[in-house]
Design an enzyme around this catalytic site. Structure first.
Site, mmCIF file in Angstrom:
data_model
loop_
_atom_site.group_PDB
_atom_site.id
_atom_site.type_symbol
_atom_site.label_atom_id
_atom_site.label_comp_id
_atom_site.label_asym_id
_atom_site.label_seq_id
_atom_site.Cartn_x
_atom_site.Cartn_y
_atom_site.Cartn_z
ATOM 1 N N GLU A 185 0.818 -1.214 0.000
ATOM 2 C CA GLU A 185 0.000 0.000 0.000
ATOM 3 C C GLU A 185 0.852 1.264 0.000
ATOM 4 O OE1 GLU A 185 -3.110 2.631 -0.009
ATOM 5 O OE2 GLU A 185 -3.219 0.476 -0.350
ATOM 6 N N GLU A 186 1.866 1.313 0.852
ATOM 7 C CA GLU A 186 2.556 2.583 1.087
ATOM 8 C C GLU A 186 3.871 2.760 0.331
ATOM 9 O OE1 GLU A 186 0.674 4.540 2.128
ATOM 10 O OE2 GLU A 186 -0.675 3.608 3.576
ATOM 11 N N SER A 585 -11.528 9.282 1.921
ATOM 12 C CA SER A 585 -10.255 8.836 2.497
ATOM 13 C C SER A 585 -9.632 9.988 3.302
ATOM 14 C CB SER A 585 -9.330 8.338 1.390
ATOM 15 O OG SER A 585 -8.249 7.629 1.920
ATOM 16 N N ASP A 660 -13.351 -2.612 4.020
ATOM 17 C CA ASP A 660 -12.227 -1.725 3.695
ATOM 18 C C ASP A 660 -10.971 -2.212 4.404
ATOM 19 O OD1 ASP A 660 -10.471 0.424 3.277
ATOM 20 O OD2 ASP A 660 -12.059 1.926 3.406
ATOM 21 N N HIS A 692 -12.039 -0.021 -0.036
ATOM 22 C CA HIS A 692 -11.842 1.425 0.074
ATOM 23 C C HIS A 692 -12.410 2.190 -1.124
ATOM 24 C CE1 HIS A 692 -10.133 4.844 2.065
ATOM 25 N NE2 HIS A 692 -9.313 5.145 1.080
#
Length: 715
Positions: A185-186, A585, A660, A692
């Site tokens: 994800e990051e 978000s 999510d 999400h």
């Protein structure tokens, strides 16, 4: 009578037009891949008569067909039609095909993979033992490496053997060859193994996530709901321990790379240098303000520190690192002078020179032409709202802008940089895609999106009007607005503000937008002004502007959105008592703060999938900007909407998907409870099992109907 009086009034946009019928879809150029000769490219085409797809090789110069490489018929295997592909290996003799693909997270999926040999037209199934992740051909085309059930495998295409490289993979404990949730994800890194250029070694990641806390998510499917459990390190919690290994294919043994004794650190990237015996490993501390470049010897795993970069805030990770073919130098991008620029280094870590310089940012590095000693990049030199493509010689003497029209320009270069495909759009123009030569001359148009442009005109879709204003704090901010049609300057209109506002993001840009922007035009047809402002913390205006929110997310951003709402309220055509805000978000977090901390300014708000306390979000993202909760409790709590629930005055709609995996449903549940205990009326909607993105089937249509109705009834 003037011609304007005869003009047809614009057609009314419907939500079904936007989210069901694809009425406003703009085309792009798909499946186009530059071949290694640099003079030709391959594209997937469709025979208009038979509807059969085929892969064809074309000349860049003329666009003339050189040859048909293969057709759909060649991709027929054991009674099954496989999708045609142009995923070549390095020598372009073999093609990787994915079939029955299943998405896992944002950047990962598993599939049944096949290899097509373009010379023999033979298809080989990679494995019959279950779906694979990230199947990748070796550069020499003789093997395929892949991941299954957290282990790494190699399929030998010559003898047909399948060899298991690692044996300790176990769900929620050990992962080999792919990343854990938070790296995917990051750090935008999912596949975590890489063939050496000579096909002799595979470098791979191993994640030990045994001690990472488990997040449990209920899936409402079947008679009894099930729990989906996965490792998710929240801010301040234990991360996976990462190690780097090198598997030697011929020797069938593995070497561990020496990345130091510190276990609580990140390895955001590994990359082979031009030397197939040397791997570059990027090592980063948990605070993410120190990045070290290590060179590892493939045979022994021993490492040498080549370069160390430190930043008083944090360092953003990218994929710009490029090793030159001379084997003696490399190019990287860095914010070390306050703006993101390109730098040339020697292989021993000695700086040769800064290649680009100025109060603007390099936003993409396209590569280096060894023959002409020229770098190609995209930047904000014209304006933070725009993107242009440039060529610059290493000696700095020749600089050329390769994008003639203002707006947003993106380039895809041929392998030898002699041609490039230029994708241009602006706020009023859908993507216009041309093929250009090295001098920047457009040779021909690949896609003019005439149909999309005509549709936009028929429905009266307008681009954004850009504006700038200065806050009471002396900060100049960029914004855009979409006004109703027809617009009456003597009327006072309600305003819906759209916000994202997260670190390094940008919403105010001179580019063609997608369905969300069409929805804004739909709202404009209902008599609303839609406005958007990029607050402090957003990107492309230099490090100090972006990183001013460091250690205190939410504070300055919300101050700027409130200032923006007040500025809008002062405009003669705005009703200051009817200003609303919405976001998704990070934008949902912002909308939640604005309707509570800014309760006297905003009449209504919608928060979709919001973070409501950074304590609930993941370690890599959150700690980059706030450090850990143990070190900076105030940074986590002083701007958490949960703590301002009692200040809510306006109408509020809270929306979340229960499935999510990114911003957990827990955020909205806890915020709901805070609002209930503060006895504040609000509305909420949850979308069962949705992630999400809250999409699939009629979900988007339903969601936007709900938000539209809430706006119409409350603003």
């Amino acid at each position: 009578m003037g011609s304007s009086a005869l003009a047809q009034p614009p057609k009314h946009i419907t939500l079904e037009d936007i989210f069901q019928h694809g009425t406003f879809h703009s085309k792009t150029v798909n499946g186009l891949r530059s071949l290694k000769d640099g003079k030709t490219y391959v594209s997937i085409e469709t025979n208009p008569k038979t509807k059969e797809k085929y892969a064809a090789r074309y000349m860049y110069t003329t666009g003339k067909l050189v040859e048909v490489l293969y057709t759909t018929k060649d991709f027929y295997y054991k009674g099954k039609q496989l999708a045609i592909s142009t995923d070549f290996n390095a020598d372009e003799r073999k093609v990787m095909i994915a079939d029955e693909s299943e998405a896992i997270y944002r950047r990962s999926s598993k599939a049944n993979y096949y290899v097509f040999d373009s010379a023999s037209k033979k298809i080989t199934e990679v494995s019959t033992n279950g779906k694979q992740l990230f199947a990748t051909l070796s550069p020499d085309g003789t093997k395929v490496a892949f991941v299954r059930e957290n282990n790494l495998f190699i399929k030998d295409l010559i003898n047909g053997n399948e060899e298991q490289i690692t044996h300790d993979g176990k769900t929620n404990e050990i992962i080999n060859g792919k990343t854990d949730w938070v790296y995917e994800e990051e750090f935008a890194l999912a596949k975590a193994f890489f063939w050496s250029p000579d096909s002799k070694t595979i470098a791979y990641y191993k994640f030990d996530e045994t001690n990472v806390p488990v997040y449990s998510m209920t899936l409402y499917e079947g008679l009894y709901p099930t729990d989906y459990r996965y490792k998710y390190p929240k801010a301040g919690e234990k991360n996976a321990i990462v190690s780097i290994h090198l598997y030697h294919v011929a020797q069938k043994n593995t070497t561990t790379v020496d990345i130091g004794s510190e276990k609580d650190q990140y390895i955001p990237r590994i990359q082979w240098t031009q030397d197939p015996t040397v791997l570059c490993v990027l090592r980063m501390n948990r605070h993410q303000n120190k990045l070290e470049y290590l060179f590892a010897q493939a045979e022994t795993g021993s490492t040498q520190l080549i370069l160390c970069e430190e930043n008083k805030y944090y360092i953003n990770i990218n994929d710009d690192l490029t090793f030159l073919k001379n084997g003696k130098e490399f190019i990287l991008s860095s914010e070390q002078d306050g703006y993101n620029h390109l730098y040339l280094y020697r292989s021993n870590g000695e700086l040769v020179k800064q290649l680009t310089k100025g109060p603007w940012e390099v936003t993409r590095f396209y590569g280096f032409n060894e023959k002409t000693q020229t770098i190609y990049y995209q930047s904000t030199e014209s304006s933070p709202l725009q993107r242009d493509v440039y060529a610059l010689t290493l000696d700095g003497k020749q600089k050329r802008k390769l994008s003639p029209n203002p707006g947003t320009n993106e380039a895809t270069f041929s392998t030898d940089f002699s041609y490039y495909i230029l994708n241009h759009s602006d706020t009023n123009t859908p993507p216009y895609i041309t093929l250009n030569n090295q001098q920047g001359k457009a040779i021909r148009t690949l896609e003019d999106n005439k149909e999309a442009k005509t549709t936009a005109q028929t429905y009266g879709i307008k681009g954004s009007e850009f504006f700038q204003f200065t806050t009471a704090a002396g900060i100049s901010l960029n914004g855009y607005m979409i006004k109703p049609t027809p617009f009456d300057a003597n009327k006072k209109y309600p305003v819906l503000m759209y916000v994202y506002g997260g670190p390094g993001s940008q919403n105010v840009a001179d580019s063609w937008s997608g369905s969300r922007n069409i929805w804004f035009n739909y709202l404009a047809q209902q008599g609303y002004i839609v406005a958007c402002i990029d607050n402090r913390g957003t990107g492309f205006r230099g490090q100090e502007f972006q990183k001013s929110t460091y250690l205190n997310l939410g504070k300055l951003e919300v101050e700027d959105q409130i200032a923006g709402a007040k500025w809008l309220g002062q405009q003669s055509f705005v009703d200051p008592s009817r200003i609303g805000i919405w976001g998704w978000s990070y934008g949902g977090y912002m909308a939640s703060l604005c309707i509570t901390k800014g309760a006297d300014v905003f009449k209504m708000a919608i928060a979709v999938a919001p973070v409501t306390t950074w304590r609930y979000y993941d370690s890599i993202y959150t700690e980059r900007y706030l450090r850990t909760p143990q070190e900076n409790a105030a940074g986590y709590d002083d701007n958490s909407p949960i703590h301002f629930a009692d200040q809510l005055k306006g109408k509020f709609l809270l929306i979340h998907g229960t499935g999510d995996d990114n911003v957990h449903f827990q955020n909205s549940v806890v915020f709901s409870e805070a609002l209930i205990q503060a006895n504040k009326p609000f509305e909420q909607a949850y979308y069962p099992n949705k992630n999400h993105g809250i999409s699939g089937g009629n979900t988007s249509l339903h969601l936007y109907h709900k938000m539209t109705d809430f706006i119409v009834n409350n603003l």
